[in-house]
Design a protein around this motif. Structure first.
Motif, PDB file in Angstrom:
ATOM      1  N   SER A 320      -6.568  -1.050 -15.703  1.00 33.83           N
ATOM      2  CA  SER A 320      -5.037  -0.141 -15.112  1.00 33.83           C
ATOM      3  C   SER A 320      -5.417   1.086 -14.436  1.00 33.83           C
ATOM      4  O   SER A 320      -4.487   2.046 -14.553  1.00 33.83           O
ATOM      5  N   ARG A 321      -6.333   1.056 -13.616  1.00 35.06           N
ATOM      6  CA  ARG A 321      -6.779   2.240 -12.705  1.00 35.06           C
ATOM      7  C   ARG A 321      -6.223   2.298 -11.474  1.00 35.06           C
ATOM      8  O   ARG A 321      -6.135   1.054 -10.882  1.00 35.06           O
ATOM      9  N   ARG A 322      -6.081   3.358 -10.633  1.00 33.92           N
ATOM     10  CA  ARG A 322      -6.058   3.182  -9.254  1.00 33.92           C
ATOM     11  C   ARG A 322      -7.167   2.930  -8.658  1.00 33.92           C
ATOM     12  O   ARG A 322      -8.174   3.692  -8.950  1.00 33.92           O
ATOM     13  N   GLY A 323      -7.194   2.035  -7.709  1.00 36.67           N
ATOM     14  CA  GLY A 323      -8.341   1.753  -6.880  1.00 36.67           C
ATOM     15  C   GLY A 323      -8.406   2.698  -5.805  1.00 36.67           C
ATOM     16  O   GLY A 323      -7.710   3.658  -5.475  1.00 36.67           O
ATOM     17  N   ASP A 324      -9.033   2.277  -4.730  1.00 38.45           N
ATOM     18  CA  ASP A 324      -9.218   2.947  -3.472  1.00 38.45           C
ATOM     19  C   ASP A 324      -8.675   2.608  -2.420  1.00 38.45           C
ATOM     20  O   ASP A 324      -8.645   3.200  -1.054  1.00 38.45           O
ATOM     21  N   ARG A 325      -7.866   1.346  -2.428  1.00 39.07           N
ATOM     22  CA  ARG A 325      -7.148   0.638  -1.295  1.00 39.07           C
ATOM     23  C   ARG A 325      -5.666   1.007  -1.400  1.00 39.07           C
ATOM     24  O   ARG A 325      -5.077   0.862  -2.433  1.00 39.07           O
ATOM     25  N   ARG A 326      -5.164   0.867  -0.097  1.00 37.01           N
ATOM     26  CA  ARG A 326      -3.422   1.054  -0.240  1.00 37.01           C
ATOM     27  C   ARG A 326      -3.211  -0.326   0.284  1.00 37.01           C
ATOM     28  O   ARG A 326      -3.418  -0.552   1.430  1.00 37.01           O
ATOM     29  N   PHE A 327      -2.314  -1.250  -0.461  1.00 33.97           N
ATOM     30  CA  PHE A 327      -1.831  -2.435   0.233  1.00 33.97           C
ATOM     31  C   PHE A 327      -0.454  -2.427   0.741  1.00 33.97           C
ATOM     32  O   PHE A 327       0.316  -1.156   0.456  1.00 33.97           O
ATOM     33  N   VAL A 328      -0.124  -3.271   1.498  1.00 33.31           N
ATOM     34  CA  VAL A 328       1.253  -3.281   2.086  1.00 33.31           C
ATOM     35  C   VAL A 328       2.250  -4.142   1.025  1.00 33.31           C
ATOM     36  O   VAL A 328       2.073  -5.266   0.817  1.00 33.31           O
ATOM     37  N   TRP A 329       3.275  -3.414   0.809  1.00 34.38           N
ATOM     38  CA  TRP A 329       4.284  -3.990   0.119  1.00 34.38           C
ATOM     39  C   TRP A 329       5.622  -4.088   0.871  1.00 34.38           C
ATOM     40  O   TRP A 329       6.030  -3.177   1.819  1.00 34.38           O
ATOM     41  N   MET A 330       6.639  -4.811   0.354  1.00 32.70           N
ATOM     42  CA  MET A 330       7.833  -5.160   1.303  1.00 32.70           C
ATOM     43  C   MET A 330       9.002  -5.335   0.015  1.00 32.70           C
ATOM     44  O   MET A 330       8.929  -6.193  -0.682  1.00 32.70           O
TER      45      MET A 330
END
Length: 358
Positions: A320-330
């Motif tokens: 449950s850790r923050r990764g390094d990539r930012r994904f696209v949500w809608m």
């Protein structure tokens, strides 16, 4: 034996391609079967999608609709200044090349500093507003590049940035808006959090061709609410039923505190009053199996009668850790007494945004 094995496989593969089968998640490899036109997409009433809609590093997303195609632009990643993806249904995306492979002479050739692109059409030309490092001031500043096509290649031939508030930390996150009377405006943020000074969202009228500015910038809102922390950024002006909504993101983009709020403005140039119910989109940390960390840097898209907010959120990795990539949500924006109510961040299936019936 090998021939007997391969022939059925070939037949099955061919059948799948003809049927244009699609997977529920949308990433680069899954986008190979995305439809070629919105008008050709036939979706049953019960068909759904599930966030994230793009499992690629596409931070600070912006979507331009051009006819039946959607163009998704993002902050630099994977060696590209302006990553680009294309879709016809907002859910299945195909990764493209670099929309602006060459930077102008005024920029400092430092990797990882081309941010937050947004595109608007002016008289048959497509203008891309973006942030890059200015050589003269060594601050992040806003430039404008031009292309004949929405996919680029965009070129900025200007000797200096379009906006550079170097005495206020620099300028980032430019966002254009066209009002019903045809006038256009550019919104941006002074990068004061880089230097320990307040951050403001500013507005300024654009020239008719979109390549210049009229008058002086006007400060619209600043970071003065507790939830905003040391920064407000990512302005998005949206008009509905004669009302002007200035959406924005605030707080530390790299943490769970990053969130989205809005202000209601009397005109495109203010005055603006922040909503008491802010933030309207924030991290969801309760369910360890479906955590959403740092949703923000939103853009708004109107599809028929529905309003959608597209934004990024951090990848969640093991533990449950923050990764390094930012994904696209809608997620869908609903309107309650003219107030935007965001149904998100959602992690459960929801109806597809675009549905055409036979």
């Amino acid at each position: 034996m090998k021939l007997t094995f391969r022939l059925p496989c070939i037949l099955i593969l061919s059948l799948c391609l003809v049927m244009n089968a699609c997977l529920p998640f949308a990433n680069e490899s899954q986008a190979s079967t995305f439809p070629t036109s919105i008008n050709t997409v036939t979706v049953s009433a019960g068909e759904t999608f599930q966030n994230p809609v793009l499992r690629e590093n596409f931070a600070d997303p912006f979507i331009l609709q051009r006819d039946d195609t959607f163009y998704l632009y993002a902050t630099n990643s994977s060696g590209k200044n302006i990553p680009l993806a294309i879709s016809t249904d907002l859910v299945h995306w195909k990764i493209q090349g670099d929309a602006m492979p060459a930077l102008p002479k005024w920029t400092k050739m430092t990797g990882g500093l081309v941010w937050a692109p947004e595109v608007m059409e002016f008289n048959g030309k497509f203008l891309l507003y973006y942030t890059a490092r200015d050589q003269t001031s060594n601050k992040q500043c806003v430039g404008v590049a031009v292309s004949d096509r929405p996919e680029g290649k965009f070129r900025d031939i200007n000797p200096t940035p379009l906006v550079c508030q170097s005495d206020q930390g620099g300028t980032i996150d430019a966002s254009p808006f066209r009002d019903e009377d045809g006038k256009t405006y550019l919104y941006f943020k002074n990068d004061g959090n880089c230097c320990g000074i307040p951050t403001y969202i500013w507005g300024q009228e654009l020239t008719e061709d979109g390549l210049g500015l009229v008058g002086k910038p006007v400060p619209l809102i600043r970071n003065d609410a507790l939830w905003e922390g040391n920064v407000i950024e990512a302005p998005t002006m949206f008009k509905r039923n004669g009302k002007y909504y200035l959406f924005y993101s605030a707080n530390d983009y790299a943490s769970h505190l990053y969130a989205v709020g809005y202000a209601l403005c009397t005109t495109p140039m203010g005055p603006c009053t922040k909503a008491k119910e802010n933030p309207i989109l924030k991290s969801a940390l309760e369910n360890k199996e479906a955590m959403v960390i740092g949703p923000g840097h939103q853009t708004i898209l109107q599809i028929g009668e529905n309003t959608w907010m597209i934004y990024h959120a951090w990848e969640v990795v093991a533990g449950s850790r923050r990764g390094d990539r930012r994904f696209v949500w809608m997620d869908l924006v609903e309107w309650d007494n003219e107030k935007p109510v965001l149904k998100g961040p959602t992690t459960h299936p929801q109806p597809l945004p675009l549905v055409s019936t036979p």
